[in-house]
Design a protein around this motif. Structure first.
Motif, PDB file in Angstrom:
ATOM      1  N   ILE A  26      48.736  15.504  15.241  1.00  0.00           N
ATOM      2  CA  ILE A  26      50.010  16.118  15.233  1.00  0.00           C
ATOM      3  C   ILE A  26      50.018  16.792  13.922  1.00  0.00           C
ATOM      4  O   ILE A  26      50.606  17.907  13.700  1.00  0.00           O
ATOM      5  N   CYS A  27      49.291  16.342  13.061  1.00  0.00           N
ATOM      6  CA  CYS A  27      49.584  16.890  11.529  1.00  0.00           C
ATOM      7  C   CYS A  27      48.412  17.916  11.090  1.00  0.00           C
ATOM      8  O   CYS A  27      48.210  18.108   9.994  1.00  0.00           O
ATOM      9  N   ASP A  28      47.370  18.177  12.068  1.00  0.00           N
ATOM     10  CA  ASP A  28      46.242  19.042  11.952  1.00  0.00           C
ATOM     11  C   ASP A  28      46.840  20.604  11.981  1.00  0.00           C
ATOM     12  O   ASP A  28      45.854  21.442  12.514  1.00  0.00           O
ATOM     13  N   LEU A  33      44.916  27.981  11.175  1.00  0.00           N
ATOM     14  CA  LEU A  33      45.856  28.711  10.223  1.00  0.00           C
ATOM     15  C   LEU A  33      46.684  29.838  10.648  1.00  0.00           C
ATOM     16  O   LEU A  33      47.757  29.865  10.327  1.00  0.00           O
ATOM     17  N   PRO A  34      46.070  30.854  11.437  1.00  0.00           N
ATOM     18  CA  PRO A  34      47.100  31.906  12.024  1.00  0.00           C
ATOM     19  C   PRO A  34      47.937  31.392  12.967  1.00  0.00           C
ATOM     20  O   PRO A  34      49.252  31.652  12.973  1.00  0.00           O
ATOM     21  N   GLN A  35      47.855  30.301  13.915  1.00  0.00           N
ATOM     22  CA  GLN A  35      48.923  29.756  14.419  1.00  0.00           C
ATOM     23  C   GLN A  35      49.946  28.990  13.544  1.00  0.00           C
ATOM     24  O   GLN A  35      51.068  29.076  13.812  1.00  0.00           O
ATOM     25  N   CYS A  36      49.522  28.290  12.650  1.00  0.00           N
ATOM     26  CA  CYS A  36      50.405  27.600  11.774  1.00  0.00           C
ATOM     27  C   CYS A  36      51.207  28.602  11.009  1.00  0.00           C
ATOM     28  O   CYS A  36      52.357  28.183  10.892  1.00  0.00           O
ATOM     29  N   CYS A  37      50.659  29.607  10.639  1.00  0.00           N
ATOM     30  CA  CYS A  37      51.617  30.667   9.798  1.00  0.00           C
ATOM     31  C   CYS A  37      52.663  31.222  10.856  1.00  0.00           C
ATOM     32  O   CYS A  37      53.812  31.605  10.351  1.00  0.00           O
ATOM     33  N   CYS A  42      58.029  32.215  12.032  1.00  0.00           N
ATOM     34  CA  CYS A  42      58.732  32.676  13.113  1.00  0.00           C
ATOM     35  C   CYS A  42      58.657  31.782  14.382  1.00  0.00           C
ATOM     36  O   CYS A  42      57.865  31.808  15.235  1.00  0.00           O
ATOM     37  N   LEU A  43      58.904  30.368  14.202  1.00  0.00           N
ATOM     38  CA  LEU A  43      58.881  29.350  15.173  1.00  0.00           C
ATOM     39  C   LEU A  43      59.561  29.837  16.549  1.00  0.00           C
ATOM     40  O   LEU A  43      58.757  29.391  17.689  1.00  0.00           O
ATOM     41  N   PRO A  44      60.669  30.527  16.744  1.00  0.00           N
ATOM     42  CA  PRO A  44      60.908  31.000  18.194  1.00  0.00           C
ATOM     43  C   PRO A  44      59.989  31.784  18.812  1.00  0.00           C
ATOM     44  O   PRO A  44      59.549  31.518  20.097  1.00  0.00           O
ATOM     45  N   CYS A  45      59.366  32.859  17.947  1.00  0.00           N
ATOM     46  CA  CYS A  45      58.309  33.729  18.463  1.00  0.00           C
ATOM     47  C   CYS A  45      57.008  32.948  19.189  1.00  0.00           C
ATOM     48  O   CYS A  45      56.357  32.951  20.326  1.00  0.00           O
ATOM     49  N   PHE A  46      56.727  31.911  18.135  1.00  0.00           N
ATOM     50  CA  PHE A  46      55.532  31.085  18.592  1.00  0.00           C
ATOM     51  C   PHE A  46      55.761  30.246  19.368  1.00  0.00           C
ATOM     52  O   PHE A  46      54.901  29.893  20.479  1.00  0.00           O
ATOM     53  N   GLY A 101      59.096  18.928  15.319  1.00  0.00           N
ATOM     54  CA  GLY A 101      59.048  20.029  16.450  1.00  0.00           C
ATOM     55  C   GLY A 101      57.937  21.076  16.213  1.00  0.00           C
ATOM     56  O   GLY A 101      57.050  21.202  16.810  1.00  0.00           O
ATOM     57  N   PRO A 102      57.917  21.639  14.881  1.00  0.00           N
ATOM     58  CA  PRO A 102      56.922  22.616  14.744  1.00  0.00           C
ATOM     59  C   PRO A 102      55.502  22.158  14.728  1.00  0.00           C
ATOM     60  O   PRO A 102      54.720  22.831  15.441  1.00  0.00           O
ATOM     61  N   CYS A 103      55.207  20.966  14.122  1.00  0.00           N
ATOM     62  CA  CYS A 103      53.847  20.458  14.472  1.00  0.00           C
ATOM     63  C   CYS A 103      53.513  20.001  15.736  1.00  0.00           C
ATOM     64  O   CYS A 103      52.548  20.368  16.360  1.00  0.00           O
ATOM     65  N   SER A 104      54.628  19.538  16.622  1.00  0.00           N
ATOM     66  CA  SER A 104      54.457  19.613  18.136  1.00  0.00           C
ATOM     67  C   SER A 104      54.026  20.644  18.880  1.00  0.00           C
ATOM     68  O   SER A 104      52.963  20.766  19.724  1.00  0.00           O
ATOM     69  N   TRP A 105      54.730  21.789  18.484  1.00  0.00           N
ATOM     70  CA  TRP A 105      54.327  23.143  19.130  1.00  0.00           C
ATOM     71  C   TRP A 105      52.998  23.411  18.823  1.00  0.00           C
ATOM     72  O   TRP A 105      52.206  24.004  19.633  1.00  0.00           O
ATOM     73  N   CYS A 106      52.693  23.298  17.593  1.00  0.00           N
ATOM     74  CA  CYS A 106      51.379  23.621  16.975  1.00  0.00           C
ATOM     75  C   CYS A 106      50.150  22.847  17.769  1.00  0.00           C
ATOM     76  O   CYS A 106      49.103  23.510  18.098  1.00  0.00           O
TER      77      CYS A 106
END
Length: 126
Positions: A26-28, A33-37, A42-46, A101-106
């Motif tokens: 979950i924390c990787d 890096l591109p997806q992380c950025c 812009c979390l909603p776009c991601f 949330g953001p880490c889960s989506w990543c």
């Protein structure tokens, strides 16, 4: 002679070919890096991009902001787990979706990217 009209197209079949574990933790997030950025800036776009890559409606993640437990993030985690035979529980999916949330989506996006198998269409016409 009558011609048979095809009304519905076959859906892709997802085969379970994994170890029963997520391919990343979950924390990787920094592993991609591109997806992380994109997730950071812009979390909603991601989220919409990731939902589309998972075969879901692009706008579905926008509904996550209306409750305590993000239903779309949770259900997409469950869907990806079931599709790829990843062990886990809905309780864990809820905790990750709520608290990370953001880490889960990543993690979901990395899983899709890692396990994607291109579908090859073979023409049977001679």
């Amino acid at each position: 002679m009558s011609e048979k009209t095809v009304v519905t197209q076959p859906r892709p079949f997802f085969m379970n070919s994994g170890s029963g574990q997520w391919t990343s933790n979950i924390c990787d997030c920094l592993d991609d890096l591109p997806q992380c950025c994109l997730a950071f800036w812009c979390l909603p776009c991601f989220e919409c991009k990731t939902a589309h890559e998972a075969g879901e409606c692009v706008c579905l993640p926008l509904l996550d902001g209306f409750g305590l437990i993000p239903p779309i993030g949770t259900s997409l985690r469950v869907s990806i787990r079931q599709r790829h035979g990843i062990e886990g529980t809905i309780c864990n999916d809820c905790v990750y979706a709520c608290c990370c949330g953001p880490c889960s989506w990543c993690q979901i996006a990395r899983e899709i990217k890692t396990r994607v198998n291109p579908i090859t269409f073979v023409s049977m016409a001679s």
